[in-house]
Design a protein around this motif. Structure first.
Motif, mmCIF file in Angstrom:
data_model
loop_
_atom_site.group_PDB
_atom_site.id
_atom_site.type_symbol
_atom_site.label_atom_id
_atom_site.label_comp_id
_atom_site.label_asym_id
_atom_site.label_seq_id
_atom_site.Cartn_x
_atom_site.Cartn_y
_atom_site.Cartn_z
ATOM 1 N N PHE A 108 1.228 -0.969 -0.403
ATOM 2 C CA PHE A 108 -0.390 0.149 0.442
ATOM 3 C C PHE A 108 1.120 1.031 -0.184
ATOM 4 O O PHE A 108 0.788 1.848 -0.199
ATOM 5 C CB PHE A 108 -0.911 -0.028 1.519
ATOM 6 C CG PHE A 108 -1.839 1.186 0.980
ATOM 7 C CD1 PHE A 108 -2.534 1.147 0.376
ATOM 8 C CD2 PHE A 108 -1.775 1.736 2.001
ATOM 9 C CE1 PHE A 108 -3.877 2.247 0.496
ATOM 10 C CE2 PHE A 108 -2.910 2.356 2.039
ATOM 11 C CZ PHE A 108 -4.104 3.103 1.751
ATOM 12 N N LYS B 146 4.319 5.780 -5.459
ATOM 13 C CA LYS B 146 4.231 5.615 -6.752
ATOM 14 C C LYS B 146 3.250 6.878 -7.213
ATOM 15 O O LYS B 146 3.166 8.026 -8.270
ATOM 16 C CB LYS B 146 3.330 4.561 -7.070
ATOM 17 C CG LYS B 146 3.500 4.792 -9.047
ATOM 18 C CD LYS B 146 3.334 3.281 -9.410
ATOM 19 C CE LYS B 146 2.934 3.388 -10.904
ATOM 20 N NZ LYS B 146 2.331 2.575 -11.521
ATOM 21 N N TYR B 147 2.049 7.260 -6.424
ATOM 22 C CA TYR B 147 1.439 8.553 -6.879
ATOM 23 C C TYR B 147 1.866 9.662 -6.863
ATOM 24 O O TYR B 147 2.052 10.693 -7.440
ATOM 25 C CB TYR B 147 0.024 8.168 -5.740
ATOM 26 C CG TYR B 147 -0.776 9.178 -6.116
ATOM 27 C CD1 TYR B 147 -1.814 9.924 -6.713
ATOM 28 C CD2 TYR B 147 -1.070 10.208 -4.788
ATOM 29 C CE1 TYR B 147 -2.751 11.011 -7.024
ATOM 30 C CE2 TYR B 147 -1.343 11.157 -4.896
ATOM 31 C CZ TYR B 147 -2.600 11.529 -5.633
ATOM 32 O OH TYR B 147 -3.252 12.904 -5.819
ATOM 33 N N LYS C 214 3.750 1.630 -1.423
ATOM 34 C CA LYS C 214 4.791 1.446 -2.544
ATOM 35 C C LYS C 214 3.553 2.829 -3.455
ATOM 36 O O LYS C 214 3.731 3.687 -3.618
ATOM 37 C CB LYS C 214 4.962 0.520 -2.822
ATOM 38 C CG LYS C 214 6.330 -0.600 -2.485
ATOM 39 C CD LYS C 214 6.393 -1.679 -2.718
ATOM 40 C CE LYS C 214 7.663 -2.195 -1.895
ATOM 41 N NZ LYS C 214 8.157 -3.890 -2.688
ATOM 42 N N LYS C 215 2.134 2.087 -3.289
ATOM 43 C CA LYS C 215 1.485 2.617 -4.084
ATOM 44 C C LYS C 215 1.257 3.575 -4.060
ATOM 45 O O LYS C 215 1.064 4.827 -5.039
ATOM 46 C CB LYS C 215 0.005 1.531 -3.644
ATOM 47 C CG LYS C 215 -0.288 0.317 -4.414
ATOM 48 C CD LYS C 215 -1.251 0.054 -4.270
ATOM 49 C CE LYS C 215 -1.452 -1.645 -4.950
ATOM 50 N NZ LYS C 215 -2.880 -2.023 -5.389
#
Length: 75
Positions: free
Chosen positions: A23, A29-30, A25-26
């Motif tokens: 989560f 990235k965002y 990492k997401k």
């Protein structure tokens, strides 16, 4: 969890059952992608308003959905 280390983007509610590392990492990235878009299009966030962002005080069930509450509980 804060969405952005600056504290300006807000907060995200999530289940304790998720893989927190995936989560995060997401989210990273965002944030990275958003920064690239802002740079490409010359958009800049006004971080002067960040001082006004307060953390949620709780969670309530509103219309059968968990909702972050800011300020005083209604129940």
């Amino acid at each position: 969890m804060k969405l952005d280390p600056s504290g300006c983007s807000g907060y995200i509610m999530y289940s304790k059952k998720i893989d927190l590392a995936v989560f995060q990492k997401k989210i990273d990235k965002y944030i990275n992608t958003r920064g690239k878009i802002y740079s490409k299009w010359g958009l800049y966030a006004d971080y002067a308003d960040c001082v006004m962002v307060i953390p949620p005080t709780g969670i309530e069930c509103i219309d059968e959905k968990p909702t972050l509450v800011f300020g005083v509980y209604t129940k």
